[in-house]
Write an enzyme that holds these catalytic residues in place. Structure first.
Site, PDB file in Angstrom:
ATOM      1  N   GLY A 112       0.533  -1.386  -0.211  1.00 42.87           N
ATOM      2  CA  GLY A 112      -0.074  -0.058   0.025  1.00 42.87           C
ATOM      3  C   GLY A 112       1.092   1.304  -0.182  1.00 42.87           C
ATOM      4  N   ASP A 135       4.019  -9.764   5.937  1.00 41.01           N
ATOM      5  CA  ASP A 135       3.277 -10.868   4.852  1.00 41.01           C
ATOM      6  C   ASP A 135       3.929 -11.564   3.845  1.00 41.01           C
ATOM      7  OD1 ASP A 135       0.842  -9.726   6.689  1.00 41.01           O
ATOM      8  OD2 ASP A 135       0.407  -8.794   5.324  1.00 41.01           O
ATOM      9  N   MET A 177      -1.657 -14.518  10.462  1.00 47.50           N
ATOM     10  CA  MET A 177      -2.210 -13.310   9.882  1.00 47.50           C
ATOM     11  C   MET A 177      -1.523 -13.702   8.501  1.00 47.50           C
ATOM     12  SD  MET A 177      -1.306  -9.823  12.277  1.00 47.50           S
ATOM     13  CE  MET A 177      -3.031  -9.331  13.016  1.00 47.50           C
TER      14      MET A 177
END
Ligand code: F6P
Length: 366
Positions: A112, A135, A177
């Protein structure tokens, strides 16, 4: 004659992750030592450029922070100059950047943040990017810092869950996650000796998962299942914790371990417990690997800045530090494919991914 010192801004954007301070330290000290640079810390990611909040960093500010989690600059995971409370303020952000008289800006972030960096670079900002995220899903790099720490934490959690699984003869489910990528679940699942690993890249068949758990309950009397937050059953939905403005667009995933527990309880006679690790995976001190990696990325980024190589991101490719363009990284993500070597190792160890297509692939490997 006095030579002009360079003035470089630095910001951290997106979710916090272990190693951010190590990277800030490396960029700043390296530029101070080698170029006598002035470093301007921008607070809370791109929000600091929007709301005009910056503070100069000196050498002492960057000392003693190598092992600290979080980020001394603060961060924000959604502030974008292209959509600040519904308004495009990118021109004002550019004006502010110019008024700061920065020669360049180092942006430490995930997909992002680096996508915003790319768009701002098209408007004229001199940017060098550094990839971070637990991630590990950034395009163009084999690794991001933060990932090693996250998988160490998850592996430790699996070791702890195993003792309860063994003692009580239970199926223990752990949710990790990773958003839409299964890297954390895959790597920690292998390191933690999981029997089943479920990742977003391959939807799972609940009957396959139940069969694998049942079989492990039979021979070892307990079973360990790792499920990534973005995993879903074949024909099923993502488990969404929060949506954008209450609409259908997921902004936060989470809770799939409990969904799986309920599904499995319909299929097998066993006690099942679900654990969601959540933000524990992002917190605390970075591993030695992440400290070294973030330091290497930071000092490489400093050398790109010193050589005015803007519009680039420092990456690791085939074990070598190098750079790629922001364009290559922006608006993309890297997921586990069925060509992945760790996936192949896991399959050959008999780990169940709950996906019939992958089982076929395993047979074809034989
Ligand atoms: O991208 C890192 C990450 O921790 C994801 O794994 C997770 O889905 C997300 O951030 C959670 O973000 P937030 O801080 O917005 O809750």
């Amino acid at each position: 004659m006095q030579t002009k010192t360079i003035r470089i801004g630095i910001l951290t954007g997106g979710g916090d992750c272990p190693g951010l301070n190590a990277a800030i330290r490396a960029v700043s000290k390296s530029l101070m030592i080698n170029c006598s640079a002035e470093i301007i810390g921008i607070q809370d990611g791109f929000l600091g450029l929007i709301e005009r909040r910056v503070k100069p960093l000196n050498y002492e500010d960057c000392s003693g922070i190598l092992s600290q989690g979080g980020t001394i600059l603060g961060t924000h995971n959604s502030a974008s100059p292209f959509n600040y409370k519904g308004v495009d303020v990118s021109d004002k952000v550019l004006d502010y950047y110019q008024s700061l008289e920065l020669d360049g800006l180092v942006v430490i972030g995930g997909d992002g943040t680096l996508s915003i960096a790319y768009e701002m670079s098209k408007l004229g900002m001199n940017i060098v990017g550094i990839p971070k995220t637990i991630d590990n899903d950034l395009m163009g790099t084999d690794r991001t810092f933060g990932f090693d720490t996250a998988i160490s934490i998850v592996t430790d959690a699996l070791d702890r869950l195993r003792t309860t699984g063994q003692s009580h003869k239970r199926v223990m489910i752990l949710e990790t996650m990773g958003r839409y990528a299964g890297w954390i679940a895959l790597h920690a699942g292998i390191a933690g000796g999981a029997d089943v690993i479920l990742i977003p890249e391959f939807d799972y068949d609940i009957d396959e998962v139940a069969k694998a758990c049942q079989s492990r309950m039979g021979d070892q009397h307990y079973s360990i299942v790792v499920i990534a937050e973005g995993a879903k059953p074949i024909g099923g939905q993502l488990t969404v914790r929060e949506t954008k403005d209450g609409g259908g667009d997921p902004i936060r995933l989470g809770g799939v371990a409990n969904v799986l527990k309920l599904q499995l309880e319909q299929k097998i006679e066993a006690e099942i417990r679900a654990t969601t690790l959540g933000y524990i995976q992002r917190g605390g001190s970075p591993t030695a690997f992440d400290r070294i990696f973030a330091t290497s990325l930071g000092s490489y980024a400093a050398s790109l800045v010193a050589n005015k190589q803007f519009g680039k991101v420092v990456v690791l490719q085939d074990g070598q530090l190098c750079s790629t363009s922001l364009k290559e990284v922006a608006h993309k993500s890297r997921i586990v494919t069925n060509e992945d070597s760790e996936l192949a190792s896991a399959l050959s160890m008999g780990i169940c991914f709950g996906n019939p297509d992958l089982s076929t692939k395993l047979h074809s490997l034989k």
